[in-house]
Motif scaffolding. Structure first.
Motif, PDB file in Angstrom:
ATOM      1  N   GLY A 199      10.223  -3.041   0.760  1.00 57.97           N
ATOM      2  CA  GLY A 199       8.780  -2.346   1.361  1.00 57.97           C
ATOM      3  C   GLY A 199       7.573  -3.392   1.329  1.00 57.97           C
ATOM      4  O   GLY A 199       6.776  -3.118   2.269  1.00 57.97           O
ATOM      5  N   TRP A 200       7.675  -4.121   0.233  1.00 62.67           N
ATOM      6  CA  TRP A 200       6.356  -5.007   0.284  1.00 62.67           C
ATOM      7  C   TRP A 200       6.447  -5.896   1.412  1.00 62.67           C
ATOM      8  O   TRP A 200       5.312  -6.457   2.038  1.00 62.67           O
ATOM      9  CB  TRP A 200       6.030  -5.636  -1.130  1.00 62.67           C
ATOM     10  CG  TRP A 200       5.906  -4.703  -2.225  1.00 62.67           C
ATOM     11  CD1 TRP A 200       6.721  -4.071  -3.174  1.00 62.67           C
ATOM     12  CD2 TRP A 200       4.809  -3.849  -2.465  1.00 62.67           C
ATOM     13  NE1 TRP A 200       6.232  -3.494  -4.162  1.00 62.67           N
ATOM     14  CE2 TRP A 200       4.744  -3.129  -3.489  1.00 62.67           C
ATOM     15  CE3 TRP A 200       3.349  -3.878  -1.656  1.00 62.67           C
ATOM     16  CZ2 TRP A 200       3.922  -2.434  -4.222  1.00 62.67           C
ATOM     17  CZ3 TRP A 200       2.415  -3.346  -2.298  1.00 62.67           C
ATOM     18  CH2 TRP A 200       2.653  -2.262  -3.461  1.00 62.67           C
TER      19      TRP A 200
ATOM     20  N   GLU B  31       5.160  -4.337   4.515  1.00 61.44           N
ATOM     21  CA  GLU B  31       3.877  -4.119   4.650  1.00 61.44           C
ATOM     22  C   GLU B  31       3.196  -5.490   5.080  1.00 61.44           C
ATOM     23  O   GLU B  31       2.384  -5.560   5.906  1.00 61.44           O
ATOM     24  CB  GLU B  31       3.400  -3.690   3.422  1.00 61.44           C
ATOM     25  CG  GLU B  31       1.870  -3.484   3.195  1.00 61.44           C
ATOM     26  CD  GLU B  31       1.099  -3.134   1.863  1.00 61.44           C
ATOM     27  OE1 GLU B  31       0.988  -2.010   1.706  1.00 61.44           O
ATOM     28  OE2 GLU B  31       0.914  -3.895   0.908  1.00 61.44           O
TER      29      GLU B  31
ATOM     30  N   PHE C 232       3.205  -0.044   2.367  1.00 64.72           N
ATOM     31  CA  PHE C 232       4.418   0.061   1.634  1.00 64.72           C
ATOM     32  C   PHE C 232       5.016   1.339   1.197  1.00 64.72           C
ATOM     33  O   PHE C 232       6.245   1.539   1.264  1.00 64.72           O
ATOM     34  CB  PHE C 232       4.056  -0.711   0.248  1.00 64.72           C
ATOM     35  CG  PHE C 232       5.063  -0.574  -0.857  1.00 64.72           C
ATOM     36  CD1 PHE C 232       6.274  -1.032  -0.926  1.00 64.72           C
ATOM     37  CD2 PHE C 232       4.741   0.822  -1.647  1.00 64.72           C
ATOM     38  CE1 PHE C 232       7.062  -0.893  -1.983  1.00 64.72           C
ATOM     39  CE2 PHE C 232       5.805   0.817  -2.633  1.00 64.72           C
ATOM     40  CZ  PHE C 232       6.959  -0.026  -2.912  1.00 64.72           C
ATOM     41  N   LYS C 233       4.114   2.248   1.229  1.00 61.15           N
ATOM     42  CA  LYS C 233       4.505   3.665   0.975  1.00 61.15           C
ATOM     43  C   LYS C 233       5.406   4.147   2.133  1.00 61.15           C
ATOM     44  O   LYS C 233       6.425   4.953   1.773  1.00 61.15           O
ATOM     45  CB  LYS C 233       3.599   4.566   0.363  1.00 61.15           C
ATOM     46  CG  LYS C 233       2.479   4.754   1.423  1.00 61.15           C
ATOM     47  CD  LYS C 233       1.435   5.882   1.080  1.00 61.15           C
ATOM     48  CE  LYS C 233       0.329   6.066   2.145  1.00 61.15           C
ATOM     49  NZ  LYS C 233      -0.800   6.888   1.761  1.00 61.15           N
TER      50      LYS C 233
ATOM     51  N   ALA D 134       6.962   2.432   4.289  1.00 57.87           N
ATOM     52  CA  ALA D 134       8.259   1.636   4.232  1.00 57.87           C
ATOM     53  C   ALA D 134       9.090   2.188   3.045  1.00 57.87           C
ATOM     54  O   ALA D 134      10.286   2.169   3.382  1.00 57.87           O
ATOM     55  CB  ALA D 134       8.119   0.103   4.048  1.00 57.87           C
ATOM     56  N   ARG D 135       8.661   2.277   2.006  1.00 58.31           N
ATOM     57  CA  ARG D 135       9.592   2.769   0.916  1.00 58.31           C
ATOM     58  C   ARG D 135      10.173   4.014   1.117  1.00 58.31           C
ATOM     59  O   ARG D 135      11.313   4.427   0.870  1.00 58.31           O
ATOM     60  CB  ARG D 135       8.927   2.633  -0.437  1.00 58.31           C
ATOM     61  CG  ARG D 135       9.375   3.033  -1.567  1.00 58.31           C
ATOM     62  CD  ARG D 135      10.610   1.913  -1.768  1.00 58.31           C
ATOM     63  NE  ARG D 135      11.497   2.198  -2.995  1.00 58.31           N
ATOM     64  CZ  ARG D 135      11.577   1.500  -4.132  1.00 58.31           C
ATOM     65  NH1 ARG D 135      10.876   0.446  -4.276  1.00 58.31           N
ATOM     66  NH2 ARG D 135      12.353   1.949  -5.061  1.00 58.31           N
TER      67      ARG D 135
ATOM     68  N   LEU E  54      12.925   3.662   3.520  1.00 53.40           N
ATOM     69  CA  LEU E  54      14.199   2.928   2.857  1.00 53.40           C
ATOM     70  C   LEU E  54      14.912   3.938   1.918  1.00 53.40           C
ATOM     71  O   LEU E  54      16.150   3.964   1.981  1.00 53.40           O
ATOM     72  CB  LEU E  54      13.701   1.696   1.942  1.00 53.40           C
ATOM     73  CG  LEU E  54      14.693   0.823   1.209  1.00 53.40           C
ATOM     74  CD1 LEU E  54      15.726   0.405   2.124  1.00 53.40           C
ATOM     75  CD2 LEU E  54      14.030  -0.135   0.107  1.00 53.40           C
TER      76      LEU E  54
END
Length: 220
Positions: A155-156, A159, A168-169, A171-172, A175
C-alpha cells in the motif's frame, strides 16, 4: 569477526536499537498468537491470514508455508520498485512470523485440544482475545520502525509511486478486499473476525502505540 564487531559497534552507538530488535521479535511472537486465537474462534482472520488460510485449505500445505511462499513472490516487485522498504523487520515478517504461527498453532491444539471444539461463548472470547493481541503485536511491530513485511509495504509503495493520487488507505482497502475475496473463494472463513480486523483495529493499534509501545521501546 569483522561482521560481529560491526554489529556490536552498531548496538553501542544506538543503545535503543537492541531494544527495538528485541521488540520486533517479541511482536511477531505476539502477532502469531493473536492470529491463532482468531483462527480457533472460527469467526475469520485478518485479510492476509484469510487469504493464506484459503491457500492452505486448497493446497494442503500449512498456513506458514503459504505465507512464506507469498512473501517470496511479493518481495520481488518491492525489491524492483523500492527496496528502501526492505529492512531487518521485513525478513522477520517474511520468515520468522510464518514459522512461529505454525509452531504456536500446533502447540495450542496439542496442549489445549479443547480449543478445536469451543462453544459459542468460547469462540467469542477467542475472537476478542485474538483482536486485542493481534493489534498489540501489530502496534509493537510498527513502532520499532525496523521495516515492514511485503504485504504491509504494498500500500505504501502504491501511494509513493502514484504521487499520492492513490493514498495508502485506499490502496490498503483494495488489497484487503482482494485478499478477503481470494480467501473466501479458496474456502477460508469470512465472518465477524475478518471484518473487525479489516475495519475496526485502527483505534486499538493507535492506543497501544501511544500509551504502551512507544514508552516501552523508546523511553530511557
Amino acid at each position: 569477526m569483522g561482521l560481529i564487531d560491526n554489529v556490536k559497534k552498531m548496538f553501542r552507538k544506538d543503545p535503543i536499537l537492541k531494544r527495538r530488535v528485541i521488540a520486533i521479535l517479541v511482536a511477531h511472537v505476539i502477532l502469531a498468537l493473536g492470529v491463532n486465537f482468531l483462527r480457533v474462534s472460527l469467526f475469520g482472520n485478518d485479510p492476509f491470514s484469510c487469504m493464506m488460510l484459503g491457500f492452505s485449505n486448497a493446497s494442503g500445505m500449512s498456513y506458514g508455508t503459504m505465507a512464506i511462499m507469498f512473501n517470496l513472490i511479493a518481495i520481488i516487485p518491492i525489491f524492483i520498485l523500492d527496496r528502501s522498504f526492505i529492512q531487518f523487520g521485513t525478513l522477520i515478517n517474511m520468515f520468522v512470523f510464518p514459522i512461529l504461527a505454525d509452531i504456536e498453532f500446533a502447540c495450542m491444539i496439542y496442549f489445549f485440544p479443547g480449543l478445536a471444539y469451543l462453544s459459542l461463548a468460547g469462540r467469542i472470547i477467542a475472537l476478542i482475545v485474538g483482536v486485542v493481541v493481534t493489534c498489540f503485536g501489530a502496534s509493537m511491530y510498527m513502532t520499532t520502525n525496523l521495516g515492514m513485511g511485503p504485504y504491509d509495504a504494498i500500500g505504501w509503495i502504491v501511494e509513493k509511486k502514484t504521487a499520492k493520487k492513490i493514498p495508502f488507505k485506499y490502496a490498503r482497502i483494495a488489497l484487503d478486499s482482494i485478499s478477503t475475496v481470494t480467501g473466501f473463494i479458496f474456502g477460508s472463513i469470512v465472518s465477524l473476525g475478518t471484518f473487525t480486523m479489516a475495519l475496526g483495529t485502527g483505534p486499538l493499534v493507535v492506543f497501544f502505540t501511544d500509551n504502551i509501545n512507544k514508552k516501552l521501546i523508546y523511553q530511557k
